[in-house]
Design a protein around this motif. Sequence first.
Motif, short mmCIF file in Angstrom:
data_model
loop_
_atom_site.label_atom_id
_atom_site.label_comp_id
_atom_site.label_asym_id
_atom_site.label_seq_id
_atom_site.Cartn_x
_atom_site.Cartn_y
_atom_site.Cartn_z
N ALA A 121 -6.95 -4.43 4.91
CA ALA A 121 -6.58 -3.10 4.43
C ALA A 121 -5.20 -2.70 4.95
O ALA A 121 -4.37 -2.15 4.22
N LEU A 122 -4.95 -2.97 6.22
CA LEU A 122 -3.66 -2.61 6.81
C LEU A 122 -2.53 -3.41 6.19
O LEU A 122 -1.44 -2.88 5.93
N GLN A 123 -2.77 -4.67 5.93
CA GLN A 123 -1.75 -5.48 5.25
C GLN A 123 -1.50 -4.98 3.84
O GLN A 123 -0.37 -5.02 3.34
N GLY A 124 -2.55 -4.45 3.21
CA GLY A 124 -2.39 -3.86 1.88
C GLY A 124 -1.47 -2.66 1.89
O GLY A 124 -0.61 -2.52 1.01
N TRP A 125 -1.61 -1.80 2.89
CA TRP A 125 -0.72 -0.64 2.99
C TRP A 125 0.73 -1.09 3.23
O TRP A 125 1.67 -0.47 2.72
N CYS A 126 0.88 -2.13 4.01
CA CYS A 126 2.24 -2.65 4.26
C CYS A 126 2.88 -3.11 2.95
O CYS A 126 4.08 -2.91 2.74
N GLU A 127 2.09 -3.73 2.10
CA GLU A 127 2.63 -4.20 0.81
C GLU A 127 2.92 -3.03 -0.13
O GLU A 127 3.95 -3.01 -0.80
N ILE A 128 2.02 -2.05 -0.18
CA ILE A 128 2.17 -0.92 -1.10
C ILE A 128 3.40 -0.08 -0.75
O ILE A 128 4.19 0.31 -1.62
N LEU A 129 3.57 0.19 0.55
CA LEU A 129 4.68 1.06 0.96
C LEU A 129 5.94 0.26 1.28
O LEU A 129 7.02 0.85 1.42
N SER A 130 5.81 -1.03 1.42
CA SER A 130 6.92 -1.98 1.58
C SER A 130 8.04 -1.46 2.47
O SER A 130 7.80 -1.09 3.62
N GLU A 131 9.26 -1.37 1.94
CA GLU A 131 10.43 -1.06 2.77
C GLU A 131 10.39 0.34 3.40
O GLU A 131 11.04 0.58 4.41
#
Length: 402
Positions: A121-131
């Motif tokens: 889930a945390l990695q998913g947020w990193c991808e969604i919000l990216s830069e």
Amino acid sequence: MQFNTFVSSIHDLERCVNAPHLHEVLLEPILLARQGQLSKAKVHDLARQAWENELRPVLVWDLLMPERVMRIICNHLKDWELSHFGAIRVCDPGAAYWLKTHFPEIPIQLIVETGNHNLEALQGWCEILSESLERLVLSIELPEEKLIEYCQTLPVPCELLGVGLILLFYSPRSLLVNPLLESQHTEGTEEIDSLYRFNPDSPLYLEATAAFADNPNRHFPTLETAHGTFMFLDKDQFILDRLDGLCEAGLHTIRLDVRHLSQEDNVAVDIDKICRQILEDPAKLRENWFRETRAPFFKANRTTALFPRMKSKLSEYRNDTCLAEVLAGESGKYVVFYTWRSFEISQIQSMVLPTGEAIVPQDVIFRNINGEPLDSFEPEQILVTNWIKKAVPGSLLLGKNS
């Protein structure tokens, strides 16, 4: 590793300037923060003075909002100078996406303290919000082993509460005002005034303590603001003497939340002394802390330990020997079964109850829904029998092992 803390006054900023390893301050406006007490003008003024003192101001926007409220708030934010803040920390994914869309240049610190405890889930947020994503604010419910893993695996820096109140309960509803006002009418002003106080700088900032009937001497801090009601544990989270492993793993920021120790308009009381003690003798700091301390999840999160005991005793019987399940019944009259597979009446061996008790049905006559007696049965068939003592919904009819 750096520290950050909440501030609400110039004196707070002055203490932060003198605090070692403290480079970031958190500003909570009434409009955006669940425990906010600062006006728009005060927030902007503190942000300006923070920059002047080489401190990085971070705007706290930790509300969870329905669409209507979010539209109103976003409309208000058009008049704010959001570029004056080094970053904005949010809890609501909608707020994070709005910031990413309209202010992609402003770093986002995402609060993932509830409902985001697994790495995927945390990695998913990193991808969604990216830069736009600058930091993840992790939960204290993660044990040290997981925190170390996440700090080493996640692509963005992480933050964790080092000391502060442990939130037990939050509701966006008003749960204190009405009961306390009713109590005021019946018990008198002096007693109720000793129970809570209103902060004149906030539309509503109501502090009280709550106790339970079975343990009236244990008082839990409670708070109601314009954004809801909070209940906290009566002991503080404290891991400041256990930071070595997290520091080696690369934990970026430790949050020092001493708002509950506030004095007048100051919410970072003694923060400079606290930071120095963390570096010099954290064990003594724990020993002399203002309240009792705990780290309930740091070594292990045992909240799932009871799951095996809560598991149905029937689960182990749901195999090839299970013939049918009791759907309903009326005491002394009938029992309704749903068949799981084909079987003959001669194959029936016993019936196991949800308690785990096994019984042997005697003289049972199975009938279809038309009342016709049967000796052989097909899958997914409804059967009705005469009453079977102790039979309750969920009981399983078992056959002989093949």
